[in-house]
Design an enzyme around this catalytic site. Structure first.
Site, PDB file in Angstrom:
ATOM      1  N   SER A 265       0.830  -1.211   0.000  1.00 43.88           N
ATOM      2  CA  SER A 265       0.000   0.000   0.000  1.00 43.88           C
ATOM      3  C   SER A 265       0.860   1.255   0.000  1.00 43.88           C
ATOM      4  O   SER A 265       2.064   1.205   0.250  1.00 43.88           O
ATOM      5  CB  SER A 265      -0.883   0.015   1.241  1.00 43.88           C
ATOM      6  OG  SER A 265      -0.075   0.257   2.384  1.00 43.88           O
ATOM      7  N   LYS A 266       0.204   2.377  -0.236  1.00 44.60           N
ATOM      8  CA  LYS A 266       0.909   3.660  -0.212  1.00 44.60           C
ATOM      9  C   LYS A 266       1.532   3.880   1.162  1.00 44.60           C
ATOM     10  O   LYS A 266       2.621   4.426   1.278  1.00 44.60           O
ATOM     11  CB  LYS A 266      -0.075   4.787  -0.546  1.00 44.60           C
ATOM     12  CG  LYS A 266       0.534   6.163  -0.391  1.00 44.60           C
ATOM     13  CD  LYS A 266      -0.337   7.245  -0.978  1.00 44.60           C
ATOM     14  CE  LYS A 266       0.332   8.603  -0.915  1.00 44.60           C
ATOM     15  NZ  LYS A 266       0.497   9.123   0.444  1.00 44.60           N
ATOM     16  N   ARG A 267       0.812   3.448   2.199  1.00 43.43           N
ATOM     17  CA  ARG A 267       1.325   3.624   3.559  1.00 43.43           C
ATOM     18  C   ARG A 267       2.674   2.914   3.745  1.00 43.43           C
ATOM     19  O   ARG A 267       3.569   3.446   4.383  1.00 43.43           O
ATOM     20  CB  ARG A 267       0.291   3.114   4.576  1.00 43.43           C
ATOM     21  CG  ARG A 267       0.450   3.683   5.930  1.00 43.43           C
ATOM     22  CD  ARG A 267      -0.845   4.103   6.640  1.00 43.43           C
ATOM     23  NE  ARG A 267      -2.054   3.485   6.122  1.00 43.43           N
ATOM     24  CZ  ARG A 267      -2.589   2.363   6.620  1.00 43.43           C
ATOM     25  NH1 ARG A 267      -1.990   1.699   7.586  1.00 43.43           N
ATOM     26  NH2 ARG A 267      -3.731   1.913   6.136  1.00 43.43           N
TER      27      ARG A 267
END
Ligand code: GLU
Length: 511
Positions: A265-267
């Site tokens: 994910s972007k996180r």
């Protein structure tokens, strides 16, 4: 006759394209090219709620940057235009009605509030609400209401949807080119909405199947997240009577977090400092930004090479592949079933490999803008030569300035540690002698200078390391840099002498 290969990349413009999406596009492209087929780009923008302005442009620019060429589709045109689903909206109702007509679908009039209520009631009983064979004949549907009431509701403008009538307790048998044979019992599935009167638009499932059929798609290669939709898609082909031309399916493994568990994910990228998008993105809604491989200094070839190997392996030790080599060696059989763990360091490794293989001329083009930013105006030949000498130590083009600035700018300050180590004892006096030796050389080429200076040092009985490091301090200002004679031959005799004169003038020897 073999069916011509026609594949499509069918992203929804709901935000920046994740690198998993780029990999899907890449595998489609490799497959198309290998089979002399057609690569289609279709934009699936029927979910108006999730539409994000700028996302389509972002997708097009990303594919272009990656070198993934579209043969047919948005931005290119083709025999099945338009390729943007919002521009094909008139097409879909006919097909939805055809399914109602044939008994494969039905109207449902439930309001959002009504559905919420049913969901809450089921939850209170400790169950999950499913819109399926257990309820559809008791709710406000054309399966339960008299035909004239259905007509009346539609005519007076009540909102309706068309739902697929998922058969009860049937085994759907499917084949996936990566996962093999898959079976699902339809009783585990619900009655998906196919079409909504509210916005006169189809949902993903209907639009996707109708378009794949009309666009004569032969192979659907897409992410694993769509595998649960496959039984419905199989049944839609059956319901339409299109089974004979149903495409083959291949569901690609997920890209996993560097730590293994879960989808990348972007996180993860924000936390660990790497991009999960091909290009920089700024959300038009929130202003939130996300970094991109392009802006982070990755070469598109390195990015693509890395992505190709996330989920596919060539069956050999080879790691470096040009796009053409990927086209030649790619196969769906060698795509793995299990998720591919993303390794940020490997991305850097690939970039470094591509850096090391670049010619001086290629490096010059990439390096010149950075040189100009630093006020350095040199020929491409000179820029490329500097970059070429130091490329083995660089991962990104932006590393080159730190690695090569001394070729262009004389030191104005001398690194402390090196100064303490070498600017003492006999060394400054010996450097004065080295200056005279250098001044006497006519052919200042690397080899000739090296030969003469080395012979002189030996003749004098000086310690080679001491002399060379003192010279390095004078010419580079620090202990870094390439071979000493790379520096002398690059900057030339006059500049060497100037730099030596400067250090002798400004730097007092350490006691
Ligand atoms: N529009 C879908 C997506 O955004 C396409 C899925 C498919 O390829 O069928 O992923």
């Amino acid at each position: 006759m073999e069916r011509p290969v026609r594949v499509r990349f069918a992203p929804s413009p709901t935000g920046p394209l994740h690198i998993g999406g780029v990999r899907t596009a890449l595998y489609n492209y490799l497959f198309a090219r290998q089979h002399k087929g057609t690569m289609i780009l279709r934009i699936e923008d029927t979910d108006s709620q999730r539409f994000v302005p700028g996302a389509e442009e972002y997708i097009l620019e990303s594919l272009k940057w990656c070198g993934i060429q579209i043969d047919e589709g948005v931005g290119v045109g083709g025999p099945h235009a338009p390729y943007r689903q919002s521009e094909r909206r008139e097409i879909y109702l006919k097909y939805a009605l055809q399914l109602v007509e044939a008994g494969w679908a039905y109207y449902a009039f439930d309001t959002a509030e009504e559905l919420d209520r049913l969901r809450h009631e089921a939850e209170a009983r400790g169950e999950a609400f499913a819109y399926n064979y257990t309820v559809r004949e008791r709710l406000a549907t054309s399966l339960a209401l008299p035909a004239d009431e259905v007509r009346a509701r539609i005519d007076r403008g009540d909102q309706w949807v068309i739902r697929f009538k998922m058969p009860e307790n049937q085994l759907v048998e499917m084949d996936d080119l990566i996962r093999g044979h898959v079976e699902v019992n339809t009783s585990t599935l619900d009655d998906k909405v196919l079409y909504k009167s509210a916005d006169a638009l189809p949902t993903y499932h209907l639009a996707n199947i109708v378009d794949d059929h009309l666009m004569e798609v032969s192979h659907v290669i897409r992410g694993e997240e769509w595998l649960p939709s496959l039984p419905l898609h199989y049944l839609l082909y059956k319901a339409f009577g299109w089974e004979a031309s149903r495409p083959a399916f291949a569901h690609l493994p997920l890209l996993l977090k560097p730590t293994g568990g879960g989808k990348l994910s972007k996180r993860d990228g924000d936390k660990m400092g790497f991009p999960v998008f091909p290009l920089f993105w700024k959300s038009p809604k929130t202003g939130e930004t996300a970094r991109g491989y392009r802006e982070d200094g990755y070469f598109p070839e390195a990015f693509i090479n890395m992505l190709a190997l996330l989920g596919w392996n060539p069956g050999t030790e080879q790691e470096i592949f040009s796009m053409q080599e990927l086209i030649d060696s790619f196969s769906l059989e060698r795509v793995s079933k299990s998720g591919a763990r993303f390794q940020p360091d490997k991305a850097k490794w690939f970039n470094a490999q591509y850096m090391h293989h670049k010619t001086d001329a290629e490096l010059a083009v990439l390096y010149q803008p950075i040189l100009r930013e630093h006020g350095i105006e040199v020929s491409d030949e000179v820029a490329g030569r500097a970059a070429g000498i130091m490329k083995e130590r660089a991962t990104f083009i932006t590393d080159l300035w730190d690695l090569t600035s001394f070729f262009f700018v004389a030191p104005t300050h001398y690194e402390e540690k090196q100064t303490r180590k070498y600017w003492k004892g006999q060394n400054p006096a010996i450097l004065r002698e080295v200056r005279e030796v250098l001044a006497s050389i006519d052919d200042f080429s690397l080899e000739n200078t090296e030969r003469i200076v080395h012979a002189w040092i030996e003749e004098k009985g000086y310690a080679m390391g001491q002399v060379m490091n003192t010279l390095r301090l004078a010419l580079v200002g620090a202990g870094k840099g390439p071979g000493m004679y790379d520096v002398t031959s690059f900057i030339g005799k006059e500049e060497c002498l100037r730099r030596i004169d400067h250090i002798l003038e400004v730097l007092p020897p350490v006691e």
